[in-house]
Design an enzyme around this catalytic site. Sequence first.
Site, short mmCIF file in Angstrom:
data_model
loop_
_atom_site.label_atom_id
_atom_site.label_comp_id
_atom_site.label_asym_id
_atom_site.label_seq_id
_atom_site.Cartn_x
_atom_site.Cartn_y
_atom_site.Cartn_z
N GLY A 28 14.70 -20.15 -36.43
CA GLY A 28 15.43 -18.89 -36.53
C GLY A 28 16.06 -18.42 -35.23
CD GLU A 29 13.42 -19.24 -30.35
OE1 GLU A 29 13.97 -20.06 -29.59
OE2 GLU A 29 12.25 -18.82 -30.17
CD GLN A 87 17.61 8.15 -36.03
OE1 GLN A 87 17.45 7.95 -37.23
NE2 GLN A 87 17.19 9.26 -35.43
CE LYS A 179 25.54 18.03 -50.43
NZ LYS A 179 24.34 17.31 -49.92
CG ASP A 206 31.93 10.10 -45.26
OD1 ASP A 206 32.07 10.42 -44.06
OD2 ASP A 206 30.88 10.34 -45.90
N GLY A 213 25.85 8.51 -52.86
CA GLY A 213 25.35 9.66 -53.61
C GLY A 213 26.17 10.92 -53.43
#
Length: 278
Positions: A28-29, A87, A179, A206, A213
């Site tokens: 996987g490297e 984030q 909203k 967006d 949602g």
Amino acid sequence: MLLIYDESSRDLAGTMGIELIYKVFPDGEQYIRLPVDVSGQRVIYATRAYPGQDKSILRSMLVISALRDLGASRVGLFMPYMPYARQDRRFLDGEAISIDYIIKAFRHAGLDDLYVVDIHKPEVLERNGVGINLEPFQLYSTALTGLKNPLVLSPDVGSLWRARKLAQLLEADFDYLEKSRDRYTGEVSMKPKDISASNRDVVIIDDIIATGGTIINGIKALRGEARSIRVVAAHCLLLNEADEKIHGAGAAEIICSNSIITPHSKIDVGALMRQVMN
């Protein structure tokens, strides 16, 4: 200026540049090798970061470090979809501010220039002192044809600036979906804050569609009032069959870029990269 790209971004490069030599070992490297002498050259590495965000980030760090180590005069990264960008602050105590750490790691590896497309919050580039946010709004306006009395809506006030920029190009009105909650029943409803969508061709814009949602709720709120509804976003993950749900809610069309390849990728972000190269 030299362009180096990997297999994931071959279509974005077109006839420009040279493909990276890359493979993954059985454990996987990852292995990378630059196929050309980069000494003294300004180089941009182009890659898609989704799917496989973590592998793409590590591969990019290896490429950036190798370019710097092998004498490139300036090192750039074109990563149209920037992972972990949502984030962008500490929402709860103890959280990692993921996007800041990734950009800092790129810079520590030797990155000079970061090019992204419609990042979630452009201010993260400013506070990290690197990065150009390439805006796809002109490409959107070209793709949106035949609109009558158009209204451009963002799903919340945070993306209102996107609605404003697209609306200016379309010579349209713009607003955001607000909203509200019935204090007695608890039912949540959405509607444009100030402008009626009645009998108008509505475009909801967006930066990212993940599960869709919020956009689906907005479409349902406008259904029966708007003449038609289209959805536009740069980065369409479309998780859990989100596109089917968006169409099912009443959207006539979904327009995405090819930062992430989907059946709805009608906008070529390679055009933005080629502008940078020129």
